[in-house]
Write an enzyme that holds these catalytic residues in place. Structure first.
Site, PDB file in Angstrom:
ATOM      1  N   HIS A   1      10.036  10.089  -3.181  1.00  0.00           N
ATOM      2  CA  HIS A   1      10.185   9.862  -4.625  1.00  0.00           C
ATOM      3  C   HIS A   1      11.545   9.217  -4.888  1.00  0.00           C
ATOM      4  O   HIS A   1      12.568   9.896  -4.938  1.00  0.00           O
ATOM      5  CB  HIS A   1      10.045  11.210  -5.348  1.00  0.00           C
ATOM      6  CG  HIS A   1       9.979  11.117  -6.838  1.00  0.00           C
ATOM      7  ND1 HIS A   1      10.289  12.161  -7.667  1.00  0.00           N
ATOM      8  CD2 HIS A   1       9.630  10.078  -7.658  1.00  0.00           C
ATOM      9  CE1 HIS A   1      10.134  11.780  -8.924  1.00  0.00           C
ATOM     10  NE2 HIS A   1       9.736  10.534  -8.944  1.00  0.00           N
TER      11      HIS A   1
ATOM     12  N   GLU B   1      13.808  12.066  -3.324  1.00  0.00           N
ATOM     13  CA  GLU B   1      13.259  13.423  -3.273  1.00  0.00           C
ATOM     14  C   GLU B   1      12.103  13.373  -2.263  1.00  0.00           C
ATOM     15  O   GLU B   1      11.103  12.697  -2.498  1.00  0.00           O
ATOM     16  CB  GLU B   1      12.768  13.802  -4.681  1.00  0.00           C
ATOM     17  CG  GLU B   1      12.395  15.245  -4.851  1.00  0.00           C
ATOM     18  CD  GLU B   1      11.955  15.562  -6.288  1.00  0.00           C
ATOM     19  OE1 GLU B   1      11.488  14.647  -7.010  1.00  0.00           O
ATOM     20  OE2 GLU B   1      12.057  16.728  -6.682  1.00  0.00           O
TER      21      GLU B   1
ATOM     22  N   ASN C   1      11.088  16.442 -11.916  1.00  0.00           N
ATOM     23  CA  ASN C   1      10.381  16.465 -13.198  1.00  0.00           C
ATOM     24  C   ASN C   1      10.104  17.871 -13.706  1.00  0.00           C
ATOM     25  O   ASN C   1       9.920  18.073 -14.904  1.00  0.00           O
ATOM     26  CB  ASN C   1       9.089  15.657 -13.096  1.00  0.00           C
ATOM     27  CG  ASN C   1       9.400  14.171 -13.131  1.00  0.00           C
ATOM     28  OD1 ASN C   1      10.271  13.733 -13.884  1.00  0.00           O
ATOM     29  ND2 ASN C   1       8.734  13.394 -12.292  1.00  0.00           N
TER      30      ASN C   1
ATOM     31  N   SER D   1       5.212  10.315  -9.120  1.00  0.00           N
ATOM     32  CA  SER D   1       6.098  11.205  -9.882  1.00  0.00           C
ATOM     33  C   SER D   1       5.454  12.557 -10.113  1.00  0.00           C
ATOM     34  O   SER D   1       6.138  13.503 -10.477  1.00  0.00           O
ATOM     35  CB  SER D   1       6.387  10.607 -11.260  1.00  0.00           C
ATOM     36  OG  SER D   1       6.925   9.339 -11.139  1.00  0.00           O
TER      37      SER D   1
HETATM   38  N1  LIG Z   1       8.977   3.808 -13.368  1.00  0.00           N
HETATM   39  C1  LIG Z   1       9.723   4.834 -12.973  1.00  0.00           C
HETATM   40  O1  LIG Z   1      10.827   5.101 -13.517  1.00  0.00           O
HETATM   41  C2  LIG Z   1       9.276   5.691 -11.809  1.00  0.00           C
HETATM   42  C3  LIG Z   1      10.219   6.531 -11.207  1.00  0.00           C
HETATM   43  C4  LIG Z   1       9.827   7.268 -10.079  1.00  0.00           C
HETATM   44  C5  LIG Z   1       8.525   7.161  -9.605  1.00  0.00           C
HETATM   45  N2  LIG Z   1       7.617   6.343 -10.236  1.00  0.00           N
HETATM   46  C6  LIG Z   1       6.269   6.245  -9.673  1.00  0.00           C
HETATM   47  O2  LIG Z   1       6.183   5.004  -8.988  1.00  0.00           O
HETATM   48  C7  LIG Z   1       4.843   4.512  -9.020  1.00  0.00           C
HETATM   49  C8  LIG Z   1       4.833   3.103  -9.587  1.00  0.00           C
HETATM   50  O3  LIG Z   1       5.368   3.137 -10.888  1.00  0.00           O
HETATM   51  P1  LIG Z   1       5.903   1.808 -11.606  1.00  0.00           P
HETATM   52  O4  LIG Z   1       6.655   2.269 -12.801  1.00  0.00           O
HETATM   53  O5  LIG Z   1       6.544   0.912 -10.615  1.00  0.00           O
HETATM   54  O6  LIG Z   1       4.490   1.177 -12.067  1.00  0.00           O
HETATM   55  P2  LIG Z   1       4.202  -0.317 -12.556  1.00  0.00           P
HETATM   56  O7  LIG Z   1       3.098  -0.210 -13.539  1.00  0.00           O
HETATM   57  O8  LIG Z   1       5.463  -1.014 -12.952  1.00  0.00           O
HETATM   58  O9  LIG Z   1       3.658  -1.072 -11.223  1.00  0.00           O
HETATM   59  C9  LIG Z   1       2.489  -0.667 -10.578  1.00  0.00           C
HETATM   60  C10 LIG Z   1       1.979  -1.860  -9.756  1.00  0.00           C
HETATM   61  O10 LIG Z   1       0.906  -1.378  -8.920  1.00  0.00           O
HETATM   62  C11 LIG Z   1      -0.035  -2.436  -8.830  1.00  0.00           C
HETATM   63  N3  LIG Z   1      -1.323  -1.886  -8.361  1.00  0.00           N
HETATM   64  C12 LIG Z   1      -2.227  -1.135  -9.055  1.00  0.00           C
HETATM   65  N4  LIG Z   1      -3.268  -0.818  -8.255  1.00  0.00           N
HETATM   66  C13 LIG Z   1      -3.003  -1.360  -7.041  1.00  0.00           C
HETATM   67  C14 LIG Z   1      -3.712  -1.390  -5.794  1.00  0.00           C
HETATM   68  N5  LIG Z   1      -4.893  -0.796  -5.641  1.00  0.00           N
HETATM   69  N6  LIG Z   1      -3.147  -2.048  -4.761  1.00  0.00           N
HETATM   70  C15 LIG Z   1      -1.948  -2.680  -4.898  1.00  0.00           C
HETATM   71  N7  LIG Z   1      -1.245  -2.695  -6.060  1.00  0.00           N
HETATM   72  C16 LIG Z   1      -1.767  -2.043  -7.100  1.00  0.00           C
HETATM   73  C17 LIG Z   1      -0.083  -3.038 -10.227  1.00  0.00           C
HETATM   74  O11 LIG Z   1      -0.624  -4.357 -10.206  1.00  0.00           O
HETATM   75  C18 LIG Z   1       1.412  -3.003 -10.613  1.00  0.00           C
HETATM   76  O12 LIG Z   1       2.054  -4.220 -10.268  1.00  0.00           O
HETATM   77  C19 LIG Z   1       4.037   5.539  -9.842  1.00  0.00           C
HETATM   78  O13 LIG Z   1       3.421   6.431  -8.966  1.00  0.00           O
HETATM   79  C20 LIG Z   1       5.125   6.237 -10.660  1.00  0.00           C
HETATM   80  O14 LIG Z   1       4.762   7.560 -10.999  1.00  0.00           O
HETATM   81  C21 LIG Z   1       7.970   5.597 -11.325  1.00  0.00           C
END
Ligand SMILES: NC(=O)c1ccc[n+]([C@@H]2O[C@H](COP(=O)([O-])OP(=O)(O)OC[C@H]3O[C@@H](n4cnc5c(N)ncnc54)[C@H](O)[C@@H]3O)[C@@H](O)[C@H]2O)c1
Length: 301
Positions: free
Chosen positions: A139, A151, A189, A118
């Site tokens: 994204h 995106e 964002n 993000s």
């Molecule tokens: N949550 C949202 O609304 C949203 C929206 C758009 C983008 N994002 C982006 O998406 C990405 C993930 O966000 P999320 O909300 O799904 O996070 P989350 O915390 O729900 O999930 C992250 C997962 O990554 C895993 N992980 C961590 N290190 C790892 C590694 N080295 N290898 C494999 N797995 C690993 C963790 O165990 C966890 O299950 C981030 O970059 C975030 O900025 C999130």
């Protein structure tokens, strides 16, 4: 492109894997935490069941989608022969740079490496690989199976070929892809977070209360959700971190997080995920306004 791996099986990763598998890609979902993989598969199954009951997909499509997804905790074997990796691991610079360095070593030359970050610059992620021209931002929005936008973020070194491949692949996923350049906050964002921050400043300065601010934006601007409720859903810590990325990235104080947001994050009031933010979710409703001491000013008679 036929084979895809998705790294990170949290909120975003399970949705991304779901969408790829539903559109015919052989998909491997990878996580370091086996419990997260189990939870992700249960979520995907639940979401597919809901789509089946609504008539959006057939039983054959449901089965085909589930059969197209496998899970793994072994990065090496899971990315050995893939066309595309979409990284959706925890939003942390060190974690992402480590993953991309490893991917660069493990993936064949043809593989495009995408990140769902993000806020972390795609140019920075690309710079730790020997293939920055094949590193790009994809994204997705939450919830991924529902939201139409991808995106697509072009890093400083991302090639035209990679960009075209990802724009066209996003269409095959049934999404609408929009190309933007790699600048802090991208477009989504950069525009959303200052709006949320301004809503928090309005509350902090006593211009209006929580419900009043959200009502103006919902009914006046036809937003489906007010900015304070949206901030609770995104996570106040996530909003705070992204605002700091904008603040530092542009060196402009207009992006500095509101002191009220800073206090709420420090106090652990992170929104829906902690049970309390601008609203109280502990009772399953949003009736109790936590920040109620920042009330709207009394009208002067
Ligand atoms: N949550 C949202 O609304 C949203 C929206 C758009 C983008 N994002 C982006 O998406 C990405 C993930 O966000 P999320 O909300 O799904 O996070 P989350 O915390 O729900 O999930 C992250 C997962 O990554 C895993 N992980 C961590 N290190 C790892 C590694 N080295 N290898 C494999 N797995 C690993 C963790 O165990 C966890 O299950 C981030 O970059 C975030 O900025 C999130």
């Amino acid at each position: 492109m036929k084979k895809v791996s998705v790294i990170g099986s949290g909120t975003m990763g399970n949705g991304i894997a779901h969408v790829f598998a539903q559109n015919g890609f052989s998909t491997t979902l990878i996580d370091i935490n086996p419990l997260a993989l189990e939870k992700a598969m249960a979520t995907i199954k639940k979401n597919l069941d809901r789509m089946l009951s609504k008539g959006t997909i057939s039983e054959a499509q449901l089965n085909q989608t589930l059969q197209s997804i496998s899970t793994s905790s072994d990065l090496k074997s899971a990315v050995a022969d893939v066309d595309l990796v979409v990284e959706a691991a925890t939003e942390n610079l060190e974690i992402k740079l480590k993953i991309f360095k490893e991917l660069d070593e493990l993936c064949p030359e043809k593989t495009i490496l995408a990140s769902n970050t993000s806020s972390i610059p795609i140019t920075k992620i690309g710079s730790v690989t020997k293939r920055p021209e094949k590193v790009i931002g994809m994204h997705f929005m939450n919830p991924v199976p529902v939201m139409k936008l991808v995106e697509v973020i072009r890093g400083y070194s991302t090639s035209d070929e990679t960009t075209h491949a990802i724009m066209s692949m996003s269409k095959t996923l049934g999404k609408i892809a929009t190309e933007v350049n790699d600048m802090p906050g991208f477009i989504s964002n950069r525009i959303l977070m200052p709006m949320i921050n301004e809503a928090i400043f309005s509350l902090y300065e006593g211009v209006a209360g929580v419900e009043e601010i959200d009502t103006v934006m919902k009914l006046g601007m036809a937003h489906p959700m007010g900015p304070l409720q949206l901030a609770d859903f995104i996570g106040l810590d996530v909003c705070y971190n992204i605002l700091n990325v904008l603040f530092v990235g542009f060196g402009n104080p207009k992006y500095a997080p509101c002191p009220l947001l800073t206090n709420m994050v420090t106090a652990g009031h992170l929104g829906v995920k902690s049970g309390k933010g601008f609203y109280d979710y502990s009772l399953g409703t949003k009736d109790l306004i936590i920040a109620s001491r920042f009330k709207k000013p009394e009208l002067q008679s």
